[in-house]
Design a protein around this motif. Structure first.
Motif, mmCIF file in Angstrom:
data_model
loop_
_atom_site.group_PDB
_atom_site.id
_atom_site.type_symbol
_atom_site.label_atom_id
_atom_site.label_comp_id
_atom_site.label_asym_id
_atom_site.label_seq_id
_atom_site.Cartn_x
_atom_site.Cartn_y
_atom_site.Cartn_z
ATOM 1 N N ALA A 182 13.707 49.916 15.067
ATOM 2 C CA ALA A 182 14.187 50.134 16.431
ATOM 3 C C ALA A 182 15.186 49.030 16.775
ATOM 4 N N LEU A 183 16.102 49.340 17.639
ATOM 5 C CA LEU A 183 17.068 48.348 18.099
ATOM 6 C C LEU A 183 16.318 47.329 18.946
ATOM 7 N N ALA A 184 16.261 46.083 18.482
ATOM 8 C CA ALA A 184 15.450 45.068 19.150
ATOM 9 C C ALA A 184 16.274 43.935 19.744
ATOM 10 N N SER A 185 17.561 43.937 19.480
ATOM 11 C CA SER A 185 18.403 42.865 19.998
ATOM 12 C C SER A 185 19.830 43.390 20.135
ATOM 13 N N ASP A 186 20.690 42.539 20.649
ATOM 14 C CA ASP A 186 22.096 42.921 20.773
ATOM 15 C C ASP A 186 22.705 43.143 19.393
ATOM 16 N N VAL A 187 23.620 44.080 19.324
ATOM 17 C CA VAL A 187 24.316 44.355 18.075
ATOM 18 C C VAL A 187 25.757 44.712 18.415
ATOM 19 N N GLU A 188 26.668 44.322 17.568
ATOM 20 C CA GLU A 188 28.071 44.664 17.775
ATOM 21 C C GLU A 188 28.444 45.807 16.853
ATOM 22 N N ALA A 189 29.251 46.714 17.383
ATOM 23 C CA ALA A 189 29.674 47.864 16.591
ATOM 24 C C ALA A 189 31.043 48.315 17.065
#
Length: 89
Positions: free
Chosen positions: A31-38
């Protein structure tokens, strides 16, 4: 694969569907658990979302795909092949 008693699509008894019963086991994805750049964020892992994510990634973009349930389970996975008519046979 047994259906979960709570959560997304819990009332649909997913574990008894033909598609789940005959599919290869799905890999676990975190699961997405933190900030991510895309470069691109795709919301929805149905046919269109998966295609968009794949084609963007093949062109070198950093892609994040967000899906609240199982990949391909929504209309793309239960439509009886209406999107691709040959699949329902």
């Amino acid at each position: 694969m047994a259906s979960s008693s709570t959560g997304f699509n819990s009332g649909l008894d997913i574990g008894k569907s033909y598609y789940v019963a005959t599919a290869n086991p799905a890999p676990d994805h975190p699961a997405l658990a933190s900030d991510v750049e895309a470069d691109l964020v795709v919301v929805g892992g149905g046919c269109t979302g998966l295609s968009a994510a794949l084609h963007a990634a093949e062109r070198g973009l950093k892609v994040v795909l967000l899906e609240g349930g199982k990949i391909g389970w929504g209309a793309s996975g239960r439509n009886g092949g209406q999107m691709i008519p040959g699949l329902r046979k």
